[in-house]
Design an enzyme around this catalytic site. Structure first.
Site, PDB file in Angstrom:
ATOM      1  N   VAL A 115     -29.056  -5.180  52.590  1.00  0.00           N
ATOM      2  CA  VAL A 115     -29.893  -5.870  51.615  1.00  0.00           C
ATOM      3  C   VAL A 115     -30.195  -7.252  52.168  1.00  0.00           C
ATOM      4  CG1 VAL A 115     -29.056  -4.619  49.586  1.00  0.00           C
ATOM      5  CG2 VAL A 115     -27.888  -6.709  50.326  1.00  0.00           C
ATOM      6  N   SER A 116     -31.186  -7.908  51.564  1.00  0.00           N
ATOM      7  CA  SER A 116     -31.662  -9.174  52.124  1.00  0.00           C
ATOM      8  C   SER A 116     -30.861 -10.395  51.683  1.00  0.00           C
ATOM      9  CB  SER A 116     -33.140  -9.381  51.752  1.00  0.00           C
ATOM     10  OG  SER A 116     -33.949  -8.431  52.405  1.00  0.00           O
ATOM     11  N   SER A 117     -30.308 -10.377  50.463  1.00  0.00           N
ATOM     12  CA  SER A 117     -29.697 -11.604  49.948  1.00  0.00           C
ATOM     13  C   SER A 117     -28.466 -11.305  49.104  1.00  0.00           C
ATOM     14  CB  SER A 117     -30.717 -12.379  49.108  1.00  0.00           C
ATOM     15  OG  SER A 117     -31.165 -11.588  48.030  1.00  0.00           O
ATOM     16  N   ASP A 121     -37.566  -7.244  48.731  1.00  0.00           N
ATOM     17  CA  ASP A 121     -37.184  -7.543  50.106  1.00  0.00           C
ATOM     18  C   ASP A 121     -38.351  -8.112  50.898  1.00  0.00           C
ATOM     19  OD1 ASP A 121     -34.578  -6.916  49.951  1.00  0.00           O
ATOM     20  OD2 ASP A 121     -34.637  -5.135  51.208  1.00  0.00           O
TER      21      ASP A 121
END
Length: 209
Positions: free
Chosen positions: A68-70, A168
């Site tokens: 995942v991005s964050s 994303d």
């Protein structure tokens, strides 16, 4: 099997004469990997005949990769891992889960680097991901090409749209703008900060239902 071969053994493996190996060395075409204190040349068999040391498919591991991005997407990361674990377990595979928390634009994530190194070392026989974009936003095809060259099976569980694609993508676009604006104006400049604040507001507004 000993990895280091004498010049005589190397000549037999390559099907050339010892004098040819010495000529290749002078021409810079093939250098010995080690020279003993007594002046004897040793050649690394892994470089001469890598197929002799490549693990069979049954001996290579299955790796399930999640990303995942964050930090605020940690719940989604856990869901990805659960889906991958259940799928691999249902197939009866012995597997390892590698997870990353970072942008799909970032090629230097620790998990991705570990995965690529394992593929290049012929330790991976199968790669499992939930969506193609979980691997990389751009460049996933290059990784797939490496997998094909290394005879690594790639299993993508969902060929449809990733449910977190828009979120994303927005974060990845923001990261691109952050990098370029920092280069243009300097990371601490007021102009840069205003630009980033404006873009964050646009991204936040776009994600609101």
């Amino acid at each position: 099997m000993d990895r280091l071969a004498t010049i005589g053994e190397a000549s037999k493996i390559l099907g050339v004469s010892i004098s040819t190996l010495r000529r290749w060395e002078k021409e810079g075409r093939l250098q010995p990997d080690e020279i003993t204190p007594g002046g004897h040349r040793r050649y690394d068999l892994v470089k001469l005949r890598p197929e002799l040391f490549r693990l069979q498919r049954s001996d290579r591991k299955t790796v399930a990769y999640a990303r995942v991005s964050s930090h605020d997407q940690k719940e989604d990361l856990e869901r990805q891992k659960q889906v991958l674990e259940m799928y691999c377990a249902a197939q009866g595979w012995t597997f390892e889960v590698v997870a990353d928390l970072g942008s799909g634009m970032n090629y230097h994530k620790k998990g991705l680097q570990r995965l690529l190194n394992a593929i290049l070392q012929d330790e991976v026989g199968r790669l499992v991901i939930t969506h193609k974009d979980r691997l990389l936003r751009f460049g996933a095809e290059l990784v797939f090409a490496i997998c094909e060259a290394k005879e690594v099976e790639v299993v993508i569980l969902n060929q449809g749209e990733d449910t977190s694609f828009e979120e994303d993508l927005a974060k990845d676009v923001l990261e691109i703008i952050t990098v370029f604006s920092a280069r243009l104006y300097g990371s601490r400049s007021r102009k840069n900060q205003k630009l980033l604040e404006g873009m964050k507001k646009v991204v936040d507004d776009a994600q609101k239902p």
